[in-house]
Design a protein around this motif. Structure first.
Motif, mmCIF file in Angstrom:
data_model
loop_
_atom_site.group_PDB
_atom_site.id
_atom_site.type_symbol
_atom_site.label_atom_id
_atom_site.label_comp_id
_atom_site.label_asym_id
_atom_site.label_seq_id
_atom_site.Cartn_x
_atom_site.Cartn_y
_atom_site.Cartn_z
ATOM 1 N N ASP A 219 -87.473 17.869 -13.854
ATOM 2 C CA ASP A 219 -86.693 19.240 -15.209
ATOM 3 C C ASP A 219 -87.196 18.128 -16.276
ATOM 4 O OD1 ASP A 219 -84.538 20.096 -16.407
ATOM 5 O OD2 ASP A 219 -83.287 18.834 -16.000
ATOM 6 N N SER A 220 -87.884 19.282 -16.955
ATOM 7 C CA SER A 220 -87.890 18.890 -18.753
ATOM 8 C C SER A 220 -87.371 19.702 -19.887
ATOM 9 C CB SER A 220 -90.079 18.429 -18.554
ATOM 10 O OG SER A 220 -90.423 20.018 -18.427
ATOM 11 N N LYS A 221 -86.046 20.883 -18.901
ATOM 12 C CA LYS A 221 -85.685 21.919 -20.380
ATOM 13 C C LYS A 221 -84.927 21.131 -21.070
ATOM 14 C CE LYS A 221 -84.253 24.940 -16.176
ATOM 15 N NZ LYS A 221 -83.837 25.160 -15.330
ATOM 16 N N TYR A 222 -85.168 19.481 -21.364
ATOM 17 C CA TYR A 222 -84.484 19.261 -22.708
ATOM 18 C C TYR A 222 -84.924 19.223 -23.550
ATOM 19 C CZ TYR A 222 -87.086 15.009 -21.609
ATOM 20 O OH TYR A 222 -88.060 13.777 -21.445
ATOM 21 N N LEU A 223 -86.387 19.206 -23.380
ATOM 22 C CA LEU A 223 -87.397 18.941 -23.938
ATOM 23 C C LEU A 223 -87.730 20.459 -24.779
ATOM 24 C CD1 LEU A 223 -90.552 17.547 -22.199
ATOM 25 C CD2 LEU A 223 -88.579 16.520 -24.766
ATOM 26 N N PRO A 224 -87.478 20.507 -26.618
ATOM 27 C CA PRO A 224 -87.902 21.855 -26.857
ATOM 28 C C PRO A 224 -88.634 22.783 -27.053
ATOM 29 C CG PRO A 224 -88.659 20.209 -28.453
ATOM 30 C CD PRO A 224 -87.446 19.435 -27.439
ATOM 31 N N ARG A 225 -88.495 24.033 -27.403
ATOM 32 C CA ARG A 225 -89.734 24.882 -27.025
ATOM 33 C C ARG A 225 -90.189 24.681 -28.178
ATOM 34 N NH1 ARG A 225 -86.260 27.782 -23.960
ATOM 35 N NH2 ARG A 225 -85.004 28.686 -25.398
ATOM 36 N N PHE A 226 -91.243 25.045 -29.258
ATOM 37 C CA PHE A 226 -92.558 26.160 -29.383
ATOM 38 C C PHE A 226 -90.777 26.605 -30.809
ATOM 39 C CE2 PHE A 226 -94.487 27.959 -33.223
ATOM 40 C CZ PHE A 226 -95.514 26.233 -34.191
ATOM 41 N N SER A 227 -90.892 27.192 -30.759
ATOM 42 C CA SER A 227 -90.121 28.632 -31.952
ATOM 43 C C SER A 227 -88.500 27.102 -31.820
ATOM 44 C CB SER A 227 -89.607 29.507 -30.831
ATOM 45 O OG SER A 227 -88.564 29.589 -29.653
ATOM 46 N N GLU A 228 -87.222 26.055 -31.632
ATOM 47 C CA GLU A 228 -86.607 25.376 -31.293
ATOM 48 C C GLU A 228 -87.369 23.872 -32.154
ATOM 49 O OE1 GLU A 228 -84.486 26.282 -28.089
ATOM 50 O OE2 GLU A 228 -86.022 25.182 -27.308
ATOM 51 N N LEU A 229 -88.603 23.986 -32.692
ATOM 52 C CA LEU A 229 -89.079 22.878 -33.257
ATOM 53 C C LEU A 229 -88.533 22.889 -34.776
ATOM 54 C CD1 LEU A 229 -92.802 22.030 -32.420
ATOM 55 C CD2 LEU A 229 -90.790 20.986 -31.576
ATOM 56 N N GLY A 230 -88.312 21.738 -35.330
ATOM 57 C CA GLY A 230 -87.590 21.855 -36.895
ATOM 58 C C GLY A 230 -87.759 20.587 -37.602
ATOM 59 N N VAL A 231 -87.183 20.559 -38.718
ATOM 60 C CA VAL A 231 -87.218 19.279 -39.580
ATOM 61 C C VAL A 231 -86.655 18.822 -39.998
ATOM 62 C CG1 VAL A 231 -90.519 18.903 -40.198
ATOM 63 C CG2 VAL A 231 -88.069 20.203 -41.720
ATOM 64 N N SER A 232 -86.131 17.194 -40.113
ATOM 65 C CA SER A 232 -84.821 16.729 -40.573
ATOM 66 C C SER A 232 -84.672 17.048 -42.139
ATOM 67 C CB SER A 232 -84.358 15.769 -40.423
ATOM 68 O OG SER A 232 -86.065 14.585 -40.917
ATOM 69 N N LYS A 233 -83.003 17.069 -42.474
ATOM 70 C CA LYS A 233 -83.210 17.235 -44.147
ATOM 71 C C LYS A 233 -84.116 16.095 -44.962
ATOM 72 C CE LYS A 233 -78.497 19.164 -44.061
ATOM 73 N NZ LYS A 233 -77.287 19.615 -44.548
ATOM 74 N N GLY A 234 -83.523 15.400 -43.704
ATOM 75 C CA GLY A 234 -84.324 13.479 -44.268
ATOM 76 C C GLY A 234 -85.634 13.628 -45.054
ATOM 77 N N MET A 235 -87.136 14.179 -44.287
ATOM 78 C CA MET A 235 -88.101 14.554 -44.098
ATOM 79 C C MET A 235 -89.153 15.426 -45.362
ATOM 80 S SD MET A 235 -90.423 15.892 -41.676
ATOM 81 C CE MET A 235 -90.604 14.558 -40.163
ATOM 82 N N THR A 236 -87.325 16.592 -45.504
ATOM 83 C CA THR A 236 -87.374 17.457 -46.793
ATOM 84 C C THR A 236 -86.826 16.823 -47.764
ATOM 85 O OG1 THR A 236 -86.454 19.298 -45.368
ATOM 86 C CG2 THR A 236 -86.542 19.578 -47.605
ATOM 87 N N ILE A 237 -86.509 16.013 -48.224
ATOM 88 C CA ILE A 237 -86.477 15.221 -49.790
ATOM 89 C C ILE A 237 -87.670 14.230 -49.518
ATOM 90 C CG2 ILE A 237 -84.298 12.548 -50.122
ATOM 91 C CD1 ILE A 237 -82.347 14.881 -49.218
ATOM 92 N N VAL A 238 -88.084 13.450 -48.458
ATOM 93 C CA VAL A 238 -88.833 12.925 -48.901
ATOM 94 C C VAL A 238 -90.667 13.457 -49.016
ATOM 95 C CG1 VAL A 238 -90.631 10.858 -47.384
ATOM 96 C CG2 VAL A 238 -88.606 11.274 -47.108
ATOM 97 N N PHE A 239 -90.582 14.743 -48.357
ATOM 98 C CA PHE A 239 -91.821 15.492 -49.087
ATOM 99 C C PHE A 239 -91.695 15.711 -50.303
ATOM 100 C CE2 PHE A 239 -93.129 19.998 -50.245
ATOM 101 C CZ PHE A 239 -94.930 19.983 -50.172
#
Length: 342
Positions: A219-239
């Motif tokens: 069971d690996s359904k807990y892992l996100p599909r590609f379309s569910e990947l994203g970035v956090s607010k913190g990463m955006t701020i660091v960028f």
């Protein structure tokens, strides 16, 4: 665990080890497919780790190493090939077996591949007595730019004296003067290339392992599909902060570090932007083949527009989409499945 079950696991480990050996040997003898064998050879090791334990995986790696040397007669090639898949297979299997979340699993897989790359470079530096980064990256880059420079000089010579090509001539001269700058940038971004390559290999290994493990009822359904990947607010701020700092920092060592951080984050944001687009295109019920055509068409149009208006370059658009999604959560995933940046 009864005798039959033990025998079944032993046989399973044996044929998975054999698959690793076959894939690695193909990579050694056919350099053109080596980039694929790097992550494909790690997947059987992932399965062995999950189905048995880390000690059995280490034994499988050792057996594979010995047999590959015997089959190829190339100790160095066998060593680098086993290094390229051994760390990653063991690491991904370890994380999946303990159901690590996607972010931690990707970091672990990327670190394993990065460790493999660095180990191979150090090994080849020692054996050949030649700087592998200089040999494999910088020297080919200089040769490519030297050829480009030669062609540009020939074009400038052909355009000189023709008033119809005055604008083209000035543009060519400007680009010719920037050749050395391009080589300097490539040299500066080598750490980023290694990290991004490691992350790519790590993601592919995790994704393919997830697909293969379905056959083993894992069971690996807990892992996100590609379309569910994203970035956090913190990463955006660091960028954003790193981008602003580049406008003010002059100290070269610090500036080089910030450039690498900014470049890595920009690639992550581009992938995140593509995932957002993929999410909504999928949600619209558009078939996979049609989605590919749409992506290629939009990319082509954006690329053409980007020549006229650099702001509309596809890379910039994807970055902006990912940043907006990190702030406003367009897909409403933040309280559901964990995304790639949180």
């Amino acid at each position: 665990m009864d005798h039959n079950e033990n025998t079944g696991i032993l046989l399973e480990t044996a044929y998975l080890t054999a698959i690793t050996i076959i894939i690695v040997v193909l990579g050694v003898h056919i350099p053109g497919v080596m980039v694929f064998t790097v992550f494909l050879s790690a997947i059987p090791l992932v399965i062995i780790t999950i189905r048995t334990n880390e000690r059995i995986t280490l034994l499988s790696i050792l057996v594979s190493y010995i047999i590959i040397i015997l089959l190829t007669g190339q100790v160095i090639s066998a060593t680098t090939a086993v290094l390229s898949c051994g760390f990653a297979g063991l690491a991904v299997g370890y994380g999946l077996k303990r159901k690590w979340q996607f972010k931690e699993l990707l970091v672990l897989a990327s670190a394993a591949y990065l460790l493999s790359i660095l180990a191979m470079i150090l090994l080849l530096n020692y054996i050949e007595g030649v700087n592998q980064i200089e040999k494999l990256i910088m020297e080919p880059s200089r040769q490519w730019f030297a050829g480009l420079e030669l062609r540009m000089r020939e074009m400038i010579k052909a355009f000189e004296g023709n008033p119809l090509y005055t604008n083209n001539l000035e543009e060519l001269k400007d680009r010719l003067n920037m050749v050395e700058d391009y080589i300097y940038v490539i040299n500066m971004l080598i750490p980023s290339f290694f990290i991004i390559s490691s992350a790519f290999l790590g993601y592919v290994t995790v994704t393919l392992s997830k697909i293969v493990l379905k056959r083993f009822k894992y069971d690996s359904k807990y892992l996100p599909r590609f379309s569910e990947l994203g970035v956090s607010k913190g990463m955006t701020i660091v960028f954003i902060v790193s981008f602003v700092l580049l406008l003010f920092v002059d100290q070269m060592t610090l500036k080089a570090a910030i450039i690498n951080v900014n470049f890595i984050l920009s690639v992550i944001l581009m992938v995140g932007g593509l995932a957002v687009l993929d999410f909504f295109v999928k949600k619209a019920g558009i078939p996979g083949a049609v989605r590919v055509i749409i992506y290629l068409t939009v990319f082509g149009i954006s690329l053409i527009l980007g020549v006229i208006l650099p702001f509309l370059h596809p890379a910039n658009i994807l970055v902006l989409i990912a940043m907006a999604d990190s702030m406003f959560d367009f897909r409403k995933l933040r309280h559901g499945r964990e995304d790639g940046g949180q």
